[in-house]
Design a protein around this motif. Sequence first.
Motif, PDB file in Angstrom:
ATOM      1  N   ALA A 116      25.254  36.778   7.471  1.00 50.64           N
ATOM      2  CA  ALA A 116      25.570  38.207   7.589  1.00 50.64           C
ATOM      3  C   ALA A 116      26.590  38.629   6.542  1.00 50.64           C
ATOM      4  N   GLY A 131      18.219  41.609  11.297  1.00 50.57           N
ATOM      5  CA  GLY A 131      19.498  41.105  11.771  1.00 50.57           C
ATOM      6  C   GLY A 131      19.471  40.939  13.277  1.00 50.57           C
ATOM      7  N   ASP A 185      24.774  42.095  13.560  1.00 54.95           N
ATOM      8  CA  ASP A 185      24.885  41.624  12.188  1.00 54.95           C
ATOM      9  C   ASP A 185      23.630  41.931  11.383  1.00 54.95           C
ATOM     10  N   ASP A 186      23.743  41.774  10.073  1.00 59.82           N
ATOM     11  CA  ASP A 186      22.605  42.000   9.179  1.00 59.82           C
ATOM     12  C   ASP A 186      22.140  40.660   8.603  1.00 59.82           C
TER      13      ASP A 186
END
Length: 337
Positions: free
Chosen positions: A32, A135, A51-52
């Motif tokens: 992330a 994510g 999160d990504d």
Amino acid sequence: PLLVNQIAAGEVIERPASVVKELLENSLDAGARQIVVELEQAGIKRIGVRDDGSGIGAEDLALAVSRHATSKISSLHDLESVASLGFRGEALPSIASVARLEVISREPGAEHGWRLSADGTDCAGEVAPAAHPVGTSVEVRDLFYRVPARRKFLRTERTELGHIEQLIRRMALARADVGFRVQHNGRELFDLRAAPESEPLSAHACGERLQTLLGETFVQHALEVDEQAVGLALSGWVARPAFSRSQTDLQFFFVNGRMVRDKLVAHAVRQAFQDVLHHGRHPAYVLYLQLDPRQVDVNVHPAKHEVRFREGRQVHDFLFRSLHRRLAGSCEQGGAQ
Ligand code: ADP
Ligand code: MG
């Protein structure tokens, strides 16, 4: 498996900050660059971490929250042997055994995301399609609602939030390349921009991040440290002698990017301060030590942040000499500064 999970959770999940730690570590493991943390009632009511990162596929989602179901752990004896390894791979099942857990995740390239809820029951439930950007979002609600005894041991909201804030400080100081946004009861606690790729991490941490996490007075008193010896490099900041804080919580030491709380390190730092200043006030510092990973064992006691250096004496002397020089130099230049 529920009982085993709850026993395991006792090891891993002590308080809301333990949940936040496990979720943040997972987000960082997933690569992330932006992490958003939302807390309600110091995380007791709700912890949301978004999160990504690289996401979790539908099949892995069910496995991720119910690993014990297929695990070899079937007796207390097994459990003890696993405990010594720090229960890796057991965080999500452990959380699911003591709270309501929901995970929504989407992998890059997938048409949509998948959702899975688990609340301590053996069967983690159905994985269902859900809208989500690439994510992962993890929601943890009603921590310890199944374990009233543990809930009783929680301290005040203020104390629990303090633990979470300290954890975020550690993680954000270790990873200036990751953005962290943290909210509590809808109010913003931290908004830390990720360091741009072009900018050196230390410079970035020094500016915005150091100020947000450690306060303006620390930054005003910060002496930059940048020392090298054969196979060893020390960088970061120590507060000028004039900066004194009675709390011990402004001591951050990272070995190869990992936060440690180590006797040898603490001793070397304290000695340097004492030698220059002739008294033992709590030093404040953010220091990063880099060395050959083969020269340090970070798994001695992962939960206690202890490490073992192969050349302990050498590391101790390097730290002492580096800090001593820096502190003594600052005294000469600026009088009592
Ligand atoms: P561990 O991190 O030790 O493997 P966890 O129980 O913390 O065990 O997580 C189980 C698994 O779920 C991880 O190995 C990972 O594959 C997946 N996972 C958990 N959180 C995330 C996340 N935020 N992003 C991507 N994958 C995740
Ligand atoms: Mg994990």
